[in-house]
Design a protein around this motif. Structure first.
Motif, short mmCIF file in Angstrom:
data_model
loop_
_atom_site.label_atom_id
_atom_site.label_comp_id
_atom_site.label_asym_id
_atom_site.label_seq_id
_atom_site.Cartn_x
_atom_site.Cartn_y
_atom_site.Cartn_z
N ALA A 245 -44.95 27.67 -25.75
CA ALA A 245 -45.36 28.93 -26.75
C ALA A 245 -45.13 30.30 -25.97
O ALA A 245 -44.79 31.25 -27.06
N PHE B 119 -39.25 33.26 -35.66
CA PHE B 119 -39.45 34.29 -36.86
C PHE B 119 -39.29 35.60 -36.32
O PHE B 119 -40.32 36.52 -36.30
N LYS C 126 -40.51 36.62 -33.00
CA LYS C 126 -41.71 37.10 -32.19
C LYS C 126 -41.87 35.84 -31.33
O LYS C 126 -41.64 34.44 -31.79
N MET D 167 -43.74 32.59 -29.89
CA MET D 167 -44.79 31.60 -30.62
C MET D 167 -46.12 31.68 -30.13
O MET D 167 -46.86 31.52 -31.22
N LYS E 212 -47.49 34.47 -30.12
CA LYS E 212 -48.32 35.34 -31.12
C LYS E 212 -48.82 34.76 -32.21
O LYS E 212 -49.54 35.55 -32.94
N ASN E 213 -48.46 33.54 -32.56
CA ASN E 213 -49.17 33.12 -33.68
C ASN E 213 -50.61 32.40 -33.55
O ASN E 213 -50.69 31.91 -32.60
N GLN E 214 -51.41 33.01 -34.44
CA GLN E 214 -52.78 32.50 -34.42
C GLN E 214 -53.19 30.84 -34.24
O GLN E 214 -53.91 30.37 -33.52
N SER E 215 -52.24 30.23 -35.21
CA SER E 215 -52.28 28.66 -35.03
C SER E 215 -52.03 28.05 -33.76
O SER E 215 -52.66 27.15 -33.39
N VAL E 216 -51.21 28.56 -33.01
CA VAL E 216 -50.90 28.27 -31.88
C VAL E 216 -51.62 28.47 -30.64
O VAL E 216 -52.17 27.33 -29.90
N ARG E 217 -52.41 29.75 -30.75
CA ARG E 217 -53.46 29.91 -29.82
C ARG E 217 -54.67 29.07 -30.09
O ARG E 217 -55.22 28.36 -29.14
N ILE F 261 -45.54 21.77 -31.26
CA ILE F 261 -45.19 23.04 -30.77
C ILE F 261 -43.66 22.69 -30.37
O ILE F 261 -42.84 23.76 -30.43
#
Length: 402
Positions: free
Chosen positions: A283, A289, A291, A293, A295-300, A357
C-alpha cells in the motif's frame, strides 16, 4: 493473565526472527526450485538450514515441560511466539524440527510410547533424521468423528494385520517418511464405541503399504510433504508396535489433537501477520490513479481491520496456551476449540485482503499469499472441521447454565 514474555523467550524470539531473516526468507525461491526438480525428496536447502538451526540450538521447541527429558524446555505459552515466527513461511517450522505431523507424532510417542518405541522412532524424529505421518482420515466415512474409522487391525498370533484405505495423510508422500501411526479398529463390536479403536506403528516400507497418489489442495500437491491416499492391504506388523494397548486409540487421538490444534493456530497468526506486513508495504509503494494506494480509505480500513483481528486471535491463542500450561489440556478444551475456530478464519480474512491489494500478483506464484490461503482454508477442516468444534463448544457452554 500475564502474557509478558520472559527475557529467555524474548531472546529466543529474536534468534528465530534473525534466523528467518538471514536464512529462510532469502531461500524461499530456491526451496521451490529444488522441490520442482525433485518432488518428494527433502530439498538440499532445507537439510542445510536444519543443520544450521540445530547447531544454534533452535530445535524441538514444541514439546512442553511436561514431557521431561524429551521437552524442548518451554511451556505452551512460551512456544506460541516462536511458532508464530516460524509460521510466516509454510515450510519454516520444519527448519526447526517443529513441523506437523511430526510434532504430534513425537508427542504421542513421548507421552504414550514404550521405551523400545521411543528408541526406535522418537529419537530419530527428535534428531530430524526421518519424517512421519499420522493415518486417521478415511474417504468413506465422516472422519471428524474418530469412532467412525473403519480400517481394521486384527490380531494374528504375534502380529496385527491391517486393512483399510486412508487419504489426506500429510507427510506420507515424503521419501524420508519412515513411520506412520495408523488408527483403526481392533474391537469393532464393542458396545462402547470409544474403545473400539487402537493406534499402531507401521513402517512405510512394510509390504502391503501402498502410497496411491498425492491428494491436492486447491491444485497444490504440497511437495515434498504431500497429502497421500494410502491403502493398507494385509499389512502385517509385530504386536509390539501397538501403542499403549488395545482400545486406547480414541484416548490417544484426543491427547494428540489438543496441542496439535493450538500449534496450527499459532502458525496461523504468523501467516496473517506476514500478510499484514506485506499489505502495508504494498500500500505504501504502489501508485494507483496517480497516488499511493495507502491514500485510499478502503485500503486503510483493510489494514486496520486486519491488525485488530490478528491481535484478537493472538491474545486468545496465548490465553488457551496459558490454560493448557496451568490447568491441563482437558480443562483448556473450550479455549482450544475457540481458537481453532477463530484463527484459520481470521487468517483467511487477512490473506484475502492482502491478495486484493496485490491484485493479480496476489494470486500468482510470486508471493506466498495464494498457497498460504489454500493452507489456511484446509485448516478449517484439519483436526476437526469448524462445525464439530462449534457443536461441542456450544454444548459445553450451554451445559454450564443448566
Amino acid at each position: 493473565m500475564d502474557f509478558e514474555y520472559s527475557d529467555k523467550v524474548k531472546g529466543l524470539i529474536e534468534q528465530v526472527r534473525a534466523f528467518m531473516d538471514e536464512h529462510v526468507y532469502p531461500n524461499e525461491a530456491l526451496f521451490h526450485e529444488q522441490v520442482s526438480a525433485d518432488r518428494w525428496n527433502t530439498p538440499p536447502i532445507l537439510e542445510e538450514l536444519k543443520a544450521k538451526a540445530k547447531e544454534q540450538g533452535l530445535w524441538n521447541f514444541f514439546l512442553p515441560l511436561a514431557y521431561g527429558e524429551y521437552s524442548g524446555g518451554l511451556t505452551n505459552l512460551e512456544y506460541a511466539p516462536l511458532a508464530e515466527e516460524m509460521g510466516k513461511v509454510g515450510w519454516g517450522p520444519e527448519v526447526f524440527n517443529c513441523a506437523a505431523p511430526d510434532t504430534g507424532n513425537m508427542e504421542v510417542l513421548a507421552k504414550y510410547g514404550n521405551e523400545e518405541q521411543k528408541q526406535q522412532w522418537l529419537e530419530p524424529l527428535l534428531a530430524g533424521e526421518i519424517r512421519s505421518a499420522f493415518a486417521m482420515t478415511e474417504p468413506d466415512v465422516a472422519s471428524s468423528d474418530a469412532t467412525n474409522i473403519e480400517t481394521s487391525i486384527v490380531r494374528d498370533g504375534d502380529d496385527y494385520v491391517i486393512n483399510g484405505r486412508k487419504f489426506y495423510i500429510s507427510g506420507a508422500c515424503r521419501a524420508s517418511c519412515e513411520i506412520m501411526i495408523v488408527m483403526g479398529k481392533t474391537d469393532p463390536e464393542n458396545p462402547n464405541r470409544y474403545v473400539q479403536q487402537s493406534q499402531i506403528l507401521v513402517p512405510t516400507k512394510t509390504p502391503g503399504v501402498k502410497i496411491v497418489r498425492p491428494m491436492q489442495v486447491f491444485g497444490y500437491d504440497d511437495a515434498p510433504e504431500g497429502h497421500a491416499e494410502v491403502v493398507f492391504d494385509n499389512v502385517r506388523v509385530p504386536a509390539k508396535n501397538l501403542i499403549l494397548g488395545e482400545g486406547r486409540g480414541f484416548e490417544i487421538a484426543q491427547g494428540r489433537l489438543g496441542p496439535g490444534r493450538i500449534h496450527h493456530c499459532m502458525r496461523s497468526v504468523g501467516a496473517a501477520q506476514r500478510a499484514l506486513e506485506m499489505m502495508c508495504k504494498r500500500a505504501n509503494s504502489r501508485v494507483v490513479f496517480g497516488k499511493p494506494m495507502i491514500k485510499n480509505q478502503s485500503v486503510r480500513e483493510d489494514i486496520a481491520k486486519s491488525a485488530c483481528q490478528i491481535e484478537q486471535a493472538r491474545l486468545l491463542c496465548l490465553k488457551a496456551a496459558q490454560k493448557m500450561d496451568t490447568a491441563g489440556n482437558k480443562d483448556a478444551k473450550d479455549l482450544i476449540a475457540m481458537i481453532k475456530i477463530v484463527a484459520p478464519n481470521m487468517a483467511l480474512d487477512v490473506i484475502d485482503r492482502a491478495i486484493q491489494i496485490y491484485g493479480a500478483a496476489g494470486v500468482s506464484q510470486d508471493t506466498f499469499l495464494a498457497h498460504m490461503y489454500a493452507g489456511q482454508r484446509t485448516l478449517r477442516l484439519a483436526d476437526g472441521p469448524d462445525q464439530v468444534h462449534m457443536m461441542q463448544l456450544g454444548r459445553n457452554l450451554a451445559n454450564t447454565y443448566e
